[in-house]
Design an enzyme around this catalytic site. Sequence first.
Site, PDB file in Angstrom:
ATOM      1  N   HIS A  23       0.146   6.635   1.053  1.00  0.00           N
ATOM      2  CA  HIS A  23      -0.792   5.719   0.411  1.00  0.00           C
ATOM      3  C   HIS A  23      -2.033   6.794  -0.132  1.00  0.00           C
ATOM      4  CE1 HIS A  23       0.151   1.612   1.222  1.00  0.00           C
ATOM      5  NE2 HIS A  23       0.496   2.226   2.429  1.00  0.00           N
ATOM      6  N   HIS A  46      -4.260  -5.431   1.000  1.00  0.00           N
ATOM      7  CA  HIS A  46      -3.357  -5.806   0.017  1.00  0.00           C
ATOM      8  C   HIS A  46      -3.920  -6.456  -1.125  1.00  0.00           C
ATOM      9  CE1 HIS A  46      -0.448  -5.814   3.640  1.00  0.00           C
ATOM     10  NE2 HIS A  46      -0.104  -4.762   3.129  1.00  0.00           N
TER      11      HIS A  46
END
Length: 187
Positions: A172, A43
């Site tokens: 992703h 993150h």
Amino acid sequence: QQLAERSGGMIWEHYDTDWQPDWDYNKNNTKDEFRPYGFIPGHQFEWSKLLLWLDRHRSENWMTERAKYLFDRGWNRGWDAKYGGLYFALSPQEEVIDPDKNYWVVAEAISAASLLGVKTGDSGYWKAYDALFSYCQKHFIDHTYGGWYQLLNQENERYSSKKSPAPKADYHPVAACYQTLIALDSL
């Protein structure tokens, strides 16, 4: 910027109603797909990437510096110097609490490294990019059937042949490659 300052520089996963870090929420549960405990290096890389996307459209002085800081901190705390790859979760003291390697974490780091490499001209980000992509080529990418394996242990052994799960699918890895191509096209 304020949230990172409240948790010592990186962005903690959970906050209370007053936007203070909730150090106990979901404690010891790093495997919750959407509410993992800890500092998640992935993150930090994702925030770095998002700041650089915003910077393309509405640049503010602090964005690149914060993006660099989040990437560098995630890299310095999250890179596994022995086996390669990026750890999944760190404690509030920034110690490794989940040494597994998750496909999306590496993908976000690839994207952020390429964006920072283009934005800053710093060859260190391209070295990180090369290390990450080489790591993925060796451990995550299924060269026979396509896709990326979902999860590896610290020694880079697959837990299963499971690929990117729903609802994420290959978001992703595909987004990392796409953002890299956009960044390189701007050179």
